[in-house]
Write an enzyme that holds these catalytic residues in place. Structure first.
Site, mmCIF file in Angstrom:
data_model
loop_
_atom_site.group_PDB
_atom_site.id
_atom_site.type_symbol
_atom_site.label_atom_id
_atom_site.label_comp_id
_atom_site.label_asym_id
_atom_site.label_seq_id
_atom_site.Cartn_x
_atom_site.Cartn_y
_atom_site.Cartn_z
ATOM 1 C CB SER A 189 -0.883 0.009 1.251
ATOM 2 O OG SER A 189 -0.065 0.238 2.380
ATOM 3 C CE LYS A 190 -0.454 8.464 -0.112
ATOM 4 N NZ LYS A 190 0.867 8.884 0.357
ATOM 5 N NE ARG A 191 -1.695 3.619 6.467
ATOM 6 C CZ ARG A 191 -2.710 2.860 6.887
ATOM 7 N NH1 ARG A 191 -2.514 1.910 7.763
ATOM 8 N NH2 ARG A 191 -3.926 3.048 6.415
#
Ligand code: GLU
Length: 508
Positions: free
Chosen positions: A264-266
């Protein structure tokens, strides 16, 4: 054997920036098409207006362009099946929904969103896990299967809002062969009556996707694993339309570096690597997400990285030009299990591509960066410096760490000075320089020989002298070969730097 040409499509919805998982889907479609001398289409699936994000379509086009994943047909290029943007094909879908109603594969449903919420709520209270509009529940809902025909006609004539739902048959088996996962069998009893046409007359993803894949003569649907649960419905839709279904291949997820869940972007934010091909500015918040392009990755390197996230050539070769990849690519070598994203490996790939670039190309990249950093160099010096600095660089900008190639140090590494600089260091460096400055020609090999001879005759260790010599010449404790650096700087510049360095460090 049929000789139908391979036609594949990448069909993103413009709901935000394209994640690298999406880019990989585009890439595999592209490679598959090119390998088979087929066509690669780009279709924009923008029928869900609630999820539309300003700038997302343009972002997709730009990202694909940067990577050289060029569609043969589609948005931005045109082609015989224009338009390729679903919102512009809106009128076309209605007749297909009507056709399914005529064939008793679909029906009108008049349940309002509030009524549906109520049913769901009641089911929840009765501890029904997840309520579905399906072959059982539809019998107690407000639709053209339960209401008298004249009521249905009146409701439609009165302009009462309705949706069109697919009538999923009861007790059948849907079977299809996924090119990556093999045979998949699902009972229709587990599937719900999906909406095909919404209140606003817009088709849902499912209807538009199947109609367009058919009309655009798509032979292979290559897409992410998240669409696998929709595939049985899609197979049923082909059956209902009496169309031949394309072949399906569902690509596994790209996983977090530790393999636990989808990347994910995180994860990117936490690990300091981008998950988007190019930088994205969120139109509503203004938040900027980093991109591979802006981080200094080469497009060919990113393609190589993505190709290996799910595919392997079956050999030890890791660096593939696009042409080599097209030749080598096959669906049989695409893996079933998720591929872990490895940020170090990604950097390694870029480093390989950087090393393959000529010094002249790198000079062109470095010039603007140097200008921003207030550095200047003539061409011969720059090319020589690059030849040395590129060995240690992952990105072109890393070569700026060797700024001492272009300007004398303005400060000296304090930690190094306090641990290495001793009261006798100045004297040692002066005598050493007397030896080194007399070598002819002033070249790295001769400099190194003189340096070593000096250490030997003075019985001094490398660790005592080298860091200090490096400190006065470069101001730092790390860098490429000191002797090569000195050769590039030239005798006069070295003399100057040694003198200044000693002055600055001796009494510090
Ligand atoms: N519009 C879908 C998406 O955004 C396409 C899925 C498919 O390829 O069928 O991914």
């Amino acid at each position: 054997m049929s000789l139908t040409p391979v036609r594949v499509r990448f069909a993103p919805s413009p709901t935000g920036p394209l994640h690298i998982g999406g880019v990989r889907t585009a890439l595999y479609n592209y490679l598959y098409a090119k390998h088979h001398n087929g066509q690669f289409l780009l279709r924009i699936e923008d029928t869900d207006q609630t999820r539309y994000v300003e700038g997302a379509e343009d972002y997709i086009l730009q990202a694909l362009k940067w990577l050289g994943i060029s569609p043969d047909e589609g948005v931005g290029v045109g082609g015989p099946h224009s338009p390729y943007r679903q919102s512009e094909r809106k009128e076309m879908y209605r007749q297909y929904a009507d056709l399914l109603i005529e064939r008793d594969w679909a029906y009108y449903a008049f349940d309002t969103p509030e009524e549906l919420d109520e049913v769901r709520e009641r089911a929840k209270q009765a501890k029904v896990a997840s309520w579905q509009y399906n072959h059982i529940t539809r019998n107690s809902m407000k639709n053209s299967l339960t209401l008298p025909i004249d009521t249905v006609q009146k409701k439609i004539a009165d302009g009462e809002p309705y949706v069109i739902r697919f009538k999923m048959p009861r007790g059948e088996e849907v079977r299809f062969e996924d090119e990556i996962r093999g045979w998949i069998t699902v009972s229709t009893d587990q599937l719900d009556d999906k909406v095909l046409m919404k209140h606003d007359g817009m088709p849902t993803y499912h209807l538009a996707n199947i109609v367009d894949d058919h009309l655009m003569e798509i032979t292979h649907v290559i897409r992410g694993e998240e669409w696998l649960p929709s595939a049985p419905l899609h197979v049923m839709l082909y059956q209902a339309f009496e169309w031949t279904a394309p072949k399906f291949a569902h690509l596994s997820l790209i996983l977090k570096p530790d393999g636990k869940g989808k990347l994910s972007k995180r994860d990117g934010d936490a690990g300091g690597f981008p998950v988007f091909p190019i930088e994205w500015t969120d139109p509503s918040t203004g938040a900027v997400s980093s991109g591979y392009r802006e981080s200094g990755y080469y497009p060919d390197a990113l393609i190589n990285i993505l190709a290996f996230l799910g595919w392997n050539p079956g050999t030890t070769q890791e660096i593939f030009s696009k042409e080599e990849m097209i030749t080598a690519f096959s669906m049989e070598r695409v893996g079933k299990s998720g591929a872990k994203f490895d940020p170090d490996k990604a950097r390694w790939f870029n480093q390989q591509y950087l090393r393959m670039r000529s010094e002249a190309d790198l000079a062109e990249e470095l010039r603007p960066l140097m200008k921003d950093a207030g550095l200047e160099a003539d061409d011969p010096t720059l090319l020589k410096a690059i030849a040395l600095l590129k060995e240690r660089a992952v990105f072109a900008k890393d070569m700026l760490e060797g700024r001492f190639m272009f300007e004398a140090p303005t400060s000296y590494d304090e930690k190094l000075r306090s641990s290495k600089w001793k009261p006798d260091t100045a004297g040692i460096l002066n005598s050493l320089w007397t030896q080194m400055s007399s070598v002819v020609p002033f070249r790295s090999i001769e400099l190194e020989t003189a340096f070593k001879a000096f250490l030997e005759s003075e019985r001094l260790g490398m660790g005592v002298v080298m860091p200090n010599m490096r400190l006065v010449i470069t101001g730092t404790g790390t860098g490429p070969s000191l002797f090569e650096t000195m050769e590039i700087l030239g005798k006069e510049e070295c003399a100057q730097r040694i003198e200044n360095g000693i002055k600055a460090l001796h009494h510090a």
